[in-house]
Design a protein around this motif. Structure first.
Motif, mmCIF file in Angstrom:
data_model
loop_
_atom_site.group_PDB
_atom_site.id
_atom_site.type_symbol
_atom_site.label_atom_id
_atom_site.label_comp_id
_atom_site.label_asym_id
_atom_site.label_seq_id
_atom_site.Cartn_x
_atom_site.Cartn_y
_atom_site.Cartn_z
ATOM 1 N N UNK A 246 1.930 17.278 14.995
ATOM 2 C CA UNK A 246 2.866 16.928 13.937
ATOM 3 C C UNK A 246 3.979 17.950 13.846
ATOM 4 N N UNK A 247 4.926 17.676 12.936
ATOM 5 C CA UNK A 247 6.091 18.567 12.846
ATOM 6 C C UNK A 247 6.512 18.888 11.417
ATOM 7 N N UNK A 248 5.789 18.357 10.409
ATOM 8 C CA UNK A 248 6.256 18.549 9.029
ATOM 9 C C UNK A 248 5.082 18.705 8.068
ATOM 10 N N UNK A 249 5.437 18.973 6.811
ATOM 11 C CA UNK A 249 4.400 19.132 5.781
ATOM 12 C C UNK A 249 3.624 17.845 5.573
ATOM 13 N N UNK A 250 4.227 16.715 5.909
ATOM 14 C CA UNK A 250 3.539 15.438 5.788
ATOM 15 C C UNK A 250 2.432 15.248 6.799
ATOM 16 N N UNK A 251 2.322 16.182 7.755
ATOM 17 C CA UNK A 251 1.285 16.097 8.791
ATOM 18 C C UNK A 251 0.153 17.097 8.580
ATOM 19 N N UNK A 252 0.253 17.953 7.564
ATOM 20 C CA UNK A 252 -0.703 19.060 7.452
ATOM 21 C C UNK A 252 -2.129 18.581 7.235
ATOM 22 N N UNK A 253 -2.307 17.499 6.474
ATOM 23 C CA UNK A 253 -3.667 16.989 6.259
ATOM 24 C C UNK A 253 -4.257 16.437 7.551
ATOM 25 N N UNK A 254 -3.435 15.763 8.338
ATOM 26 C CA UNK A 254 -3.900 15.252 9.629
ATOM 27 C C UNK A 254 -4.220 16.399 10.576
ATOM 28 N N UNK A 255 -3.369 17.407 10.604
ATOM 29 C CA UNK A 255 -3.610 18.567 11.467
ATOM 30 C C UNK A 255 -4.904 19.280 11.084
ATOM 31 N N UNK A 256 -5.233 19.255 9.799
ATOM 32 C CA UNK A 256 -6.445 19.938 9.327
ATOM 33 C C UNK A 256 -7.726 19.292 9.862
ATOM 34 N N UNK B 271 0.832 -1.203 0.000
ATOM 35 C CA UNK B 271 0.000 0.000 0.000
ATOM 36 C C UNK B 271 0.865 1.250 0.000
ATOM 37 N N UNK B 272 0.265 2.358 0.380
ATOM 38 C CA UNK B 272 0.930 3.647 0.286
ATOM 39 C C UNK B 272 1.706 3.993 1.555
ATOM 40 N N UNK B 273 2.751 4.770 1.382
ATOM 41 C CA UNK B 273 3.481 5.352 2.505
ATOM 42 C C UNK B 273 2.503 6.164 3.355
ATOM 43 N N UNK B 274 2.508 5.950 4.669
ATOM 44 C CA UNK B 274 1.529 6.602 5.550
ATOM 45 C C UNK B 274 1.985 8.029 5.854
ATOM 46 N N UNK B 275 1.807 8.884 4.857
ATOM 47 C CA UNK B 275 2.260 10.268 4.940
ATOM 48 C C UNK B 275 1.260 11.141 4.194
ATOM 49 N N UNK B 276 1.165 12.420 4.583
ATOM 50 C CA UNK B 276 0.268 13.336 3.887
ATOM 51 C C UNK B 276 -1.181 12.883 3.936
ATOM 52 N N UNK B 277 -1.839 12.865 2.780
ATOM 53 C CA UNK B 277 -3.262 12.509 2.763
ATOM 54 C C UNK B 277 -3.498 11.048 3.125
ATOM 55 N N UNK B 278 -2.462 10.206 2.998
ATOM 56 C CA UNK B 278 -2.626 8.809 3.384
ATOM 57 C C UNK B 278 -2.834 8.682 4.897
ATOM 58 N N UNK B 279 -2.284 9.608 5.675
ATOM 59 C CA UNK B 279 -2.535 9.588 7.120
ATOM 60 C C UNK B 279 -4.034 9.740 7.396
ATOM 61 N N UNK B 280 -4.665 10.659 6.673
ATOM 62 C CA UNK B 280 -6.101 10.882 6.859
ATOM 63 C C UNK B 280 -6.886 9.644 6.411
ATOM 64 N N UNK B 281 -6.477 9.029 5.305
ATOM 65 C CA UNK B 281 -7.155 7.815 4.831
ATOM 66 C C UNK B 281 -7.074 6.709 5.876
ATOM 67 N N UNK B 282 -5.896 6.536 6.453
ATOM 68 C CA UNK B 282 -5.722 5.478 7.459
ATOM 69 C C UNK B 282 -6.534 5.779 8.717
ATOM 70 N N UNK B 283 -6.587 7.048 9.104
ATOM 71 C CA UNK B 283 -7.386 7.445 10.267
ATOM 72 C C UNK B 283 -8.852 7.142 10.018
ATOM 73 N N UNK B 284 -9.343 7.526 8.838
ATOM 74 C CA UNK B 284 -10.769 7.315 8.530
ATOM 75 C C UNK B 284 -11.119 5.837 8.432
ATOM 76 N N UNK B 285 -10.156 5.007 8.054
ATOM 77 C CA UNK B 285 -10.373 3.556 8.040
ATOM 78 C C UNK B 285 -10.468 2.992 9.459
#
Length: 197
Positions: free
Chosen positions: A176-186, A148-162
């Motif tokens: 979070x601490x990086x741009x890879x967390x911005x979707x989760x922070x949102x 599957x996909x690297x759990x980063x960016x929008x994939x973090x949100x997908x995994x959370x919603x699952x």
């Protein structure tokens, strides 16, 4: 308050260092780590220039160091890493925040681009589930690829919603601490960006 949930990134948020590099150094030794980084340095430059994707670069590194390693041996070393090396790079403020959320009865998740193999053994000791990248295993051997996909960016949100129904929670925290967390922070009303540094 049971209808409160908190999501924590791992690398750079709970830890002070990137644990992919730390797990390589721990399992293979410093000499092999630096030699490998030298070999891979041209590709790392391309990655920094955004000419290679995050997932592709991660798979290149994982394949170089761990391809064809028996997964049982790999997991044993990951478990040892969580006991022997990881405590030294955990941020005290992050641990305090995790403890506070747990004490308040909040639901807590670790959501990380790191492989679950070297995060879950630690988070499970705290009773906190881990949503992370999943390493591909074939015939009992690590391939170095991800399932599957690297759990980063929008994939973090997908995994959370699952994993959870967010509509059942009236308050959401995210750290979070990086741009890879911005979707989760949102997702969160309470956002902690680099809150533990």
């Amino acid at each position: 308050m049971k209808n409160v949930i908190a999501f924590f990134d791992f690398d750079g948020t709970i830890t002070s260092k990137d644990t992919l590099f730390e797990i390589i150094r721990f399992q293979k030794g410093a000499a092999a780590f630096y030699a490998g980084m030298a070999v891979l340095s041209p590709l790392l430059v391309l990655f920094k220039l955004k000419m290679i994707s995050n997932q592709r670069m991660k798979e290149i590194v994982l394949k170089y160091f761990f391809r064809n390693m028996p997964v049982t041996q790999f997991q044993q070393a990951c478990n040892a890493f969580c006991q022997e090396r990881l405590p030294a790079i955990l941020r005290p403020k992050a641990l305090n925040a995790l403890a506070w959320h747990k004490a308040e009865g909040h639901v807590v998740y670790i959501v990380t681009a790191s492989a679950e193999n070297w995060v879950a053994p630690w988070s499970n000791t705290l009773g906190i589930p881990c949503l992370g990248s999943v390493l591909e295993v074939k015939n009992g051997l690590v391939t170095g690829l991800l399932t599957g996909r690297n759990c980063n960016g929008d994939e973090k949100v997908c995994r959370i919603r699952e994993a959870v129904h967010l509509t059942t929670f009236h308050t959401i925290y995210a750290y979070g601490d990086s741009s890879g967390d911005k979707e989760m922070l949102a997702l969160a009303q309470h956002k902690g960006f680099r809150a533990f540094e």
